[in-house]
Design an enzyme around this catalytic site. Structure first.
Site, short mmCIF file in Angstrom:
data_model
loop_
_atom_site.label_atom_id
_atom_site.label_comp_id
_atom_site.label_asym_id
_atom_site.label_seq_id
_atom_site.Cartn_x
_atom_site.Cartn_y
_atom_site.Cartn_z
CB VAL A 38 -0.97 0.00 1.19
CG1 VAL A 38 -1.73 1.32 1.28
CG2 VAL A 38 -1.97 -1.15 1.07
CG HIS A 41 -11.12 -6.47 -2.05
ND1 HIS A 41 -10.04 -7.31 -2.28
CD2 HIS A 41 -10.89 -5.88 -0.83
CE1 HIS A 41 -9.21 -7.23 -1.25
NE2 HIS A 41 -9.70 -6.37 -0.37
CB CYS A 95 -9.91 -2.41 1.15
SG CYS A 95 -9.66 -4.02 1.92
NE ARG A 153 -9.56 0.95 8.96
CZ ARG A 153 -9.13 -0.14 8.36
NH1 ARG A 153 -9.60 -1.33 8.73
NH2 ARG A 153 -8.26 -0.07 7.38
#
Length: 337
Positions: free
Chosen positions: A15, A242, A129, A100
């Site tokens: 990433v 994904h 994601c 988060r």
């Protein structure tokens, strides 16, 4: 235009590499780029905008000369270093799960809830994601029809596990074709030619942590805990992108035509949906792209106000690096930095 001093923590990871590429491709206003990583990678070189830049160690003191730091070095590193970076005057955009669900930290997708950036205290969380691509597709529909229930099955690429996951798939495919034993280390089972309904650890309720992220993050970003979310997360032998099969039930009547029209105008979304041409989003075609792609839009024939769709996005781009860079761009646009 003002330019900013930007650090990338975990710069040599899957990433982190994508973050550097995204900053360059989007012509982010950078005065200085600072790649940061573990001590073992100190002195290694990256190329940014045609210039070689040396990797430095991510540690206390490394953030004093930075305005923004994009973090993608894992939860433990984020918990340790994000408060350090913030204390040194740097705004942190963190790609891990560390902050988060912290009520004091905004969790943001710019197309979904940019207003939450207004209350940041120098740490901002980048969502999971799979949640990102789902909500980019669903938020415009939620605004018009009010989504009350989501049933989602994800088919997630091995790059979600970083470089080790991609390497394991490659080595297993090679071993399989050569008739050799398959080495299983990264995943609990063989990933080549398989589908594993197990991402992250299992919780007491029988759901995996990856699945519960989708539940909790949806509630936080849409500011509505009453939305029912039922996820199943599956790892499949795809390198990037994904895919998600999403079913929604809405409060107001929803038609395929209305949904398609709204999604065609939605920010960050591209509709690929023409069954006469076998056109629908495919992971193999969309690696390296920045949009959330929606296809197979069709009525749920089992309930009154229901809709099904197939959603694909590059998990390393919109699912991680791009969303982080877009958060930084939105901070600039909203004069919050």
């Amino acid at each position: 235009m003002k330019k900013y001093r930007v650090g990338v923590v975990g710069a040599l990871g899957a990433v982190g590499t994508e973050m550097l590429k995204t900053l360059e491709q989007r012509d982010f206003p950078i005065e200085k780029i600072k790649p940061l990583d573990i001590p073992e990678n100190e002195g290694k070189m990256i190329v940014f905008r045609g210039e070689r830049v040396s990797v430095e160690v991510a540690r206390e003191g490394a953030f004093k000369d930075l305005d923004i730091a994009l973090f993608s070095a894992g939860e433990a590193a984020s918990l340790k270093l994000s408060p350090v970076a913030a204390a040194e005057g740097c705004i942190v955009i963190d790609n891990s799960n560390a902050f988060r669900m912290n009520p004091a930290v905004p969790l943001v997708i710019p197309e979904v809830n940019p207003e939450d950036l207004k209350w940041h205290k120098k740490i901002i969380a980048n969502p999971n994601c799979s949640t990102i691509q789902m909500l980019v597709a669903l938020k415009p529909l939620h605004d018009h029809f009010t989504v009350r229930r989501i049933v989602v099955s994800t088919y997630q690429a091995v790059s979600g596990t970083g470089i080790p996951g991609m390497a394991e798939l490659e080595s297993q495919v090679r071993a399989y074709t050569e008739g050799k034993p398959l080495d299983v280390k990264v995943y609990p089972h063989q990933i080549a030619f398989n589908a594993i309904p197990h991402i992250d650890v299992f919780m007491e309720n029988g759901y995996s942590r990856e699945e519960m992220k989708m539940v909790n993050e949806t509630h936080k970003m849409l500011h509505d805990d009453s939305i029912a979310v039922c996820p199943t997360a599956v790892r499949i032998p795809v390198v990037r992108c994904h895919s998600e099969a999403i079913n929604i039930e809405t409060e107001k009547p929803i038609s395929v035509e209305e949904a398609r029209e709204i999604l065609e105008k939605a920010p960050g979304v591209k509709v690929m949906d023409d069954l006469s041409k076998n056109l629908y989003p495919l992971a193999a075609d969309l690696a390296g792209t920045d949009y959330v792609y929606v296809g197979r839009i069709r009525k749920d024939i089992s309930v009154e106000n229901g809709l099904n769709m197939w959603v694909v996005a590059d998990n390393l781009r919109k699912g991680a690096a791009l969303n982080a860079v877009q958060i930084a761009e939105t901070l600039i646009k909203m004069n919050l930095i």
